[in-house]
Motif scaffolding. Sequence first.
Motif, mmCIF file in Angstrom:
data_model
loop_
_atom_site.group_PDB
_atom_site.id
_atom_site.type_symbol
_atom_site.label_atom_id
_atom_site.label_comp_id
_atom_site.label_asym_id
_atom_site.label_seq_id
_atom_site.Cartn_x
_atom_site.Cartn_y
_atom_site.Cartn_z
ATOM 1 N N TYR A 107 0.836 -1.198 0.000
ATOM 2 C CA TYR A 107 0.000 0.000 0.000
ATOM 3 C C TYR A 107 0.872 1.249 0.000
ATOM 4 C CZ TYR A 107 -3.457 3.452 1.509
ATOM 5 O OH TYR A 107 -4.273 4.560 1.585
ATOM 6 N N SER A 108 0.437 2.272 -0.744
ATOM 7 C CA SER A 108 1.130 3.560 -0.761
ATOM 8 C C SER A 108 0.566 4.453 0.335
ATOM 9 C CB SER A 108 0.962 4.241 -2.123
ATOM 10 O OG SER A 108 1.662 3.537 -3.120
ATOM 11 N N ALA A 109 1.368 4.749 1.333
ATOM 12 C CA ALA A 109 0.938 5.563 2.468
ATOM 13 C C ALA A 109 1.680 6.896 2.452
ATOM 14 C CB ALA A 109 1.207 4.836 3.779
ATOM 15 N N HIS A 110 0.980 7.937 2.913
ATOM 16 C CA HIS A 110 1.593 9.262 2.953
ATOM 17 C C HIS A 110 1.612 9.840 4.368
ATOM 18 C CE1 HIS A 110 1.683 9.164 -1.398
ATOM 19 N NE2 HIS A 110 0.406 8.834 -1.394
ATOM 20 N N ASN A 111 1.184 9.044 5.338
ATOM 21 C CA ASN A 111 1.237 9.480 6.728
ATOM 22 C C ASN A 111 1.142 8.247 7.626
ATOM 23 O OD1 ASN A 111 -1.712 8.944 7.341
ATOM 24 N ND2 ASN A 111 -1.930 10.496 5.727
ATOM 25 N N PRO A 112 1.488 8.390 8.904
ATOM 26 C CA PRO A 112 1.474 7.237 9.808
ATOM 27 C C PRO A 112 0.111 6.581 9.956
ATOM 28 C CG PRO A 112 2.799 8.994 10.745
ATOM 29 C CD PRO A 112 2.112 9.573 9.546
ATOM 30 N N ALA A 113 -0.972 7.377 9.990
ATOM 31 C CA ALA A 113 -2.303 6.804 10.180
ATOM 32 C C ALA A 113 -2.678 5.890 9.020
ATOM 33 C CB ALA A 113 -3.332 7.919 10.337
ATOM 34 N N ALA A 115 -0.608 4.321 7.031
ATOM 35 C CA ALA A 115 0.246 3.137 7.098
ATOM 36 C C ALA A 115 -0.281 2.151 8.133
ATOM 37 C CB ALA A 115 1.681 3.544 7.430
ATOM 38 N N GLN A 116 -0.684 2.672 9.275
ATOM 39 C CA GLN A 116 -1.193 1.808 10.339
ATOM 40 C C GLN A 116 -2.483 1.118 9.913
ATOM 41 O OE1 GLN A 116 -2.457 3.714 14.063
ATOM 42 N NE2 GLN A 116 -1.303 2.135 15.151
ATOM 43 N N GLN A 117 -3.375 1.850 9.277
ATOM 44 C CA GLN A 117 -4.628 1.254 8.819
ATOM 45 C C GLN A 117 -4.361 0.160 7.784
ATOM 46 O OE1 GLN A 117 -7.340 3.853 6.701
ATOM 47 N NE2 GLN A 117 -9.102 2.640 7.332
ATOM 48 N N ALA A 118 -3.426 0.415 6.862
ATOM 49 C CA ALA A 118 -3.104 -0.582 5.849
ATOM 50 C C ALA A 118 -2.555 -1.855 6.483
ATOM 51 C CB ALA A 118 -2.095 -0.010 4.856
ATOM 52 N N ALA A 119 -1.695 -1.679 7.483
ATOM 53 C CA ALA A 119 -1.135 -2.842 8.173
ATOM 54 C C ALA A 119 -2.230 -3.643 8.863
ATOM 55 C CB ALA A 119 -0.078 -2.390 9.176
ATOM 56 N N MET A 120 -3.150 -2.953 9.499
ATOM 57 C CA MET A 120 -4.242 -3.630 10.198
ATOM 58 C C MET A 120 -5.163 -4.375 9.234
ATOM 59 S SD MET A 120 -5.207 -0.721 13.038
ATOM 60 C CE MET A 120 -6.652 -1.641 13.589
ATOM 61 N N GLN A 121 -5.272 -3.880 8.010
ATOM 62 C CA GLN A 121 -6.165 -4.486 7.026
ATOM 63 C C GLN A 121 -5.493 -5.590 6.214
ATOM 64 O OE1 GLN A 121 -7.658 -1.140 4.771
ATOM 65 N NE2 GLN A 121 -9.262 -0.715 6.266
ATOM 66 N N CYS A 152 7.794 4.663 10.040
ATOM 67 C CA CYS A 152 8.525 3.452 10.427
ATOM 68 C C CYS A 152 8.284 3.088 11.886
ATOM 69 C CB CYS A 152 10.020 3.629 10.173
ATOM 70 S SG CYS A 152 10.468 3.783 8.428
ATOM 71 N N GLN A 153 8.096 4.092 12.730
ATOM 72 C CA GLN A 153 7.855 3.840 14.149
ATOM 73 C C GLN A 153 6.422 3.426 14.442
ATOM 74 O OE1 GLN A 153 9.089 7.595 15.786
ATOM 75 N NE2 GLN A 153 11.242 7.262 15.258
ATOM 76 N N THR A 154 5.538 3.625 13.461
ATOM 77 C CA THR A 154 4.112 3.352 13.663
ATOM 78 C C THR A 154 3.749 1.905 13.365
ATOM 79 O OG1 THR A 154 3.540 5.642 13.167
ATOM 80 C CG2 THR A 154 1.781 4.025 12.938
ATOM 81 N N VAL A 155 4.440 1.296 12.406
ATOM 82 C CA VAL A 155 4.069 -0.048 11.952
ATOM 83 C C VAL A 155 5.231 -1.020 12.120
ATOM 84 C CG1 VAL A 155 2.362 0.810 10.313
ATOM 85 C CG2 VAL A 155 4.725 0.474 9.561
#
Length: 218
Positions: A107-113, A115-121, A152-155
């Motif tokens: 997933y292409s993420a542009h902010n920590p939130a 990225a975190q949502q993509a990881a959870m999904q 990087c610190q979020t996921v």
Amino acid sequence: MKPPLPRLLLIADRFTDPRRADVARRAVAAGVPWVQLRDHEVDAGTFARAAEALVPVLQAENPALLLSINTHLEVARRLGLGLHVGWRGPGVAEARQQLGPDALLGYSAHNPAAAQQAAMQGADYVLFSPVFAPISKPAVPAAGLAALAAVCQTVTIPVLALGGITPGRVPACLNQGAYGVAVVSAILEASDPERTVQQFLHSLSLQEQPQRNSHDAA
């Protein structure tokens, strides 16, 4: 458990152009371990035909090559390849449901939130961009290394740095916790793609793989 991801990803943007497709082939022959096929400018049929033609060419250069398809879920499923999504195409949760647990999904993420949502999904990795101003779009504001570090610190899944990445900028990205780097113009527009690939691989080899963001931990 999925094997560790390569740390260098070539995003073969506009790969439907035969010239750029050949640069991607040369890059694989030079050692690029992972290629994502991307072209937002063509219709679905053109994309599918070009992907079906190029994939065996790239695999002939390296049978162990990891391949991903950007946005086009049906092409990824038909060819048995990974899928990468962002604001285009299906969402992460839908793609994971459609492709199953074993498919590589990014997933292409542009902010920590995001990225975190993509990881959870169910995403296996995220691309964060633009760390630096993109080479092809120098007017696009850079997010910066601190923003990369925050993602990087979020996921716990791998984060690959994208946007204005050059061989000389690789260590700075890894120092912020990035697992690896994703490259577009630095290789596709290089006067000597093979030499540039070797420079990237050398830069990545100078530092040990960050353990905190290992793919095995995902």
